[in-house]
Design a protein around this motif. Structure first.
Motif, PDB file in Angstrom:
ATOM      1  N   LEU A  39     -39.360  58.989-129.376  1.00  0.00           N
ATOM      2  CA  LEU A  39     -40.590  59.585-128.870  1.00  0.00           C
ATOM      3  C   LEU A  39     -41.478  60.102-129.992  1.00  0.00           C
ATOM      4  N   ALA A  40     -40.883  60.434-131.138  1.00  0.00           N
ATOM      5  CA  ALA A  40     -41.629  60.993-132.251  1.00  0.00           C
ATOM      6  C   ALA A  40     -40.933  60.644-133.557  1.00  0.00           C
ATOM      7  N   GLN A  41     -41.725  60.470-134.596  1.00  0.00           N
ATOM      8  CA  GLN A  41     -41.201  60.122-135.916  1.00  0.00           C
ATOM      9  C   GLN A  41     -41.455  61.264-136.896  1.00  0.00           C
ATOM     10  N   TYR A  80     -34.746  67.000-125.853  1.00  0.00           N
ATOM     11  CA  TYR A  80     -35.780  67.942-125.426  1.00  0.00           C
ATOM     12  C   TYR A  80     -36.737  68.240-126.572  1.00  0.00           C
ATOM     13  N   PHE A  81     -36.189  68.522-127.745  1.00  0.00           N
ATOM     14  CA  PHE A  81     -37.040  68.812-128.896  1.00  0.00           C
ATOM     15  C   PHE A  81     -37.849  67.583-129.304  1.00  0.00           C
ATOM     16  N   GLY A  82     -37.270  66.405-129.168  1.00  0.00           N
ATOM     17  CA  GLY A  82     -38.016  65.188-129.440  1.00  0.00           C
ATOM     18  C   GLY A  82     -39.186  65.026-128.496  1.00  0.00           C
ATOM     19  N   LEU A  83     -38.945  65.283-127.219  1.00  0.00           N
ATOM     20  CA  LEU A  83     -40.014  65.209-126.218  1.00  0.00           C
ATOM     21  C   LEU A  83     -41.097  66.238-126.517  1.00  0.00           C
ATOM     22  N   ARG A  84     -40.667  67.462-126.822  1.00  0.00           N
ATOM     23  CA  ARG A  84     -41.641  68.517-127.123  1.00  0.00           C
ATOM     24  C   ARG A  84     -42.502  68.141-128.323  1.00  0.00           C
ATOM     25  N   ASP A 271     -42.001  67.111-116.381  1.00  0.00           N
ATOM     26  CA  ASP A 271     -43.230  66.375-116.045  1.00  0.00           C
ATOM     27  C   ASP A 271     -43.487  65.276-117.074  1.00  0.00           C
ATOM     28  N   PHE A 272     -43.251  65.592-118.345  1.00  0.00           N
ATOM     29  CA  PHE A 272     -43.519  64.634-119.410  1.00  0.00           C
ATOM     30  C   PHE A 272     -42.387  63.619-119.564  1.00  0.00           C
ATOM     31  N   THR A 273     -41.169  64.015-119.209  1.00  0.00           N
ATOM     32  CA  THR A 273     -40.081  63.037-119.153  1.00  0.00           C
ATOM     33  C   THR A 273     -40.449  61.912-118.199  1.00  0.00           C
ATOM     34  N   ARG A 274     -40.946  62.284-117.046  1.00  0.00           N
ATOM     35  CA  ARG A 274     -41.318  61.282-116.045  1.00  0.00           C
ATOM     36  C   ARG A 274     -42.533  60.473-116.502  1.00  0.00           C
ATOM     37  N   GLY A 277     -41.270  58.298-119.536  1.00  0.00           N
ATOM     38  CA  GLY A 277     -40.168  57.413-119.209  1.00  0.00           C
ATOM     39  C   GLY A 277     -38.874  57.693-119.947  1.00  0.00           C
ATOM     40  N   ARG A 278     -38.795  58.799-120.696  1.00  0.00           N
ATOM     41  CA  ARG A 278     -37.568  59.189-121.369  1.00  0.00           C
ATOM     42  C   ARG A 278     -37.642  60.659-121.750  1.00  0.00           C
ATOM     43  N   GLY A 279     -36.450  61.265-121.818  1.00  0.00           N
ATOM     44  CA  GLY A 279     -36.362  62.698-122.057  1.00  0.00           C
ATOM     45  C   GLY A 279     -35.433  63.327-121.036  1.00  0.00           C
ATOM     46  N   PRO A 280     -35.185  64.640-121.151  1.00  0.00           N
ATOM     47  CA  PRO A 280     -34.261  65.306-120.225  1.00  0.00           C
ATOM     48  C   PRO A 280     -34.833  65.427-118.818  1.00  0.00           C
ATOM     49  N   LEU A 281     -33.946  65.362-117.840  1.00  0.00           N
ATOM     50  CA  LEU A 281     -34.278  65.617-116.439  1.00  0.00           C
ATOM     51  C   LEU A 281     -33.494  66.832-115.958  1.00  0.00           C
TER      52      LEU A 281
END
Length: 301
Positions: A39-41, A80-84, A271-274, A277-281
């Motif tokens: 999700l992030a580099q 979670y931190f990657g999504l954030r 909300d952002f996981t959905r 398309g990836r991340g914690p639920l």
């Protein structure tokens, strides 16, 4: 060059307490960077992890984690931190591409956004954190000969001190639109310090400014003391997050901003996981259940 050097270049700023959580986030960003569905580099993150004795043995690849994504710490929490990171990267870039040129990272930690994001011309990145944390970051990035992609102004000060004077003294212009970020910060501040921070951001923000921050809604943080995220973080790397979080009742910062005329939106991480398309639920006994990401915009006159 990475900016102004600090007198101390050791690791004391990240070797304990809240400073150690900066290494936790760096390890999570390193793991995210090496995922096939990243999700992030953040190519600098693993260098922070390896440079500090406290984290030198932590994983920086998911393949180094025996249980992989099933591990509550290095799987779900790291994701979670990657999504954030991804969501807040997008927020910052969207804000500067719509007019803001001043970026203020409150409690910047080991954030390397000044080096890894593609900033428009004229951007200035102000990084506010304790001297030891910024000194450690300076040492690691200097060893890599890293070059920021925008003007970078480190401001070594504790946010419980007079950071407003330090910021304006470093060249911040309250008359120009700015974008503010308080990522993983407000949990650790006393109620009064959070209220002061939000009030000062409002006073220092011209019309067209934006702010993103993270809060927790739980009235009783201890309700989730046995959540897998908290217990695994304590057992695997010795960080008791609940002991580090400030236990006072939290102010309604989103509501305060709305009362000051800002437009606000409040989201769960899920909300952002959905959306992405990836991340914690959500799961049972979930330490992430009360986390909210708040985005606010101050209207132009």
């Amino acid at each position: 060059m990475v900016g102004t050097a600090h007198q101390s270049a050791g690791v004391e700023g990240v070797e304990g307490g809240v400073g150690l959580t900066a290494l936790l986030v760096a390890a999570a960003r390193a793991i995210e960077t090496h995922r096939r569905d990243s999700l992030a580099q953040d190519v600098y993150a693993e260098h922070f992890v390896r440079a500090a004795p406290a984290s030198a043995g932590w994983p920086i690849h998911l393949q180094q984690v025996p249980d992989g994504d099933a591990d509550p710490l290095w799987g779900r929490f790291a994701r979670y931190f990657g999504l954030r990171t991804r969501v807040l990267d997008d927020f910052l870039l969207r804000s500067v591409h719509t007019g803001a040129r001043q970026v203020v990272l409150l409690g910047a930690g080991l954030d390397s956004r000044a080096f890894r994001l593609d900033w428009p011309p004229g951007c200035v990145i102000f990084e506010i954190d304790r001297e030891g944390v910024l000194a450690f970051k300076h040492k690691v990035l200097g060893g890599l000969s890293a070059t920021p992609k925008a003007a970078r102004v480190p401001i070594p000060i504790d946010l419980r001190a007079d950071w407003v004077q330090a910021l304006t003294g470093a060249g911040f212009d309250p008359a120009a639109p700015s974008v503010w970020l308080a990522e993983g910060l407000l949990f650790y501040l006393p109620n009064a310090a959070e209220t002061y921070l939000i009030d000062m951001v409002d006073r220092l923000s011209a019309g067209g400014s934006a702010l993103a921050f993270e809060v927790k809604l739980e009235k009783d943080l201890l309700e989730y003391r046995d959540s897998p995220i908290y217990t695994s973080t304590k057992n695997q790397i010795g960080i008791d997050l609940l002991d580090l979080f400030d236990g006072e009742s939290r102010p309604d910062s989103a509501g305060d901003l709305a009362d000051k005329g800002w437009s606000t939106s409040v989201h769960t991480p899920f909300d952002f996981t959905r959306q992405l398309g990836r991340g914690p639920l959500p799961e049972q006994n979930d330490a992430l259940a009360g986390n909210r990401w708040v985005f606010a915009n101050k209207p132009r006159p």
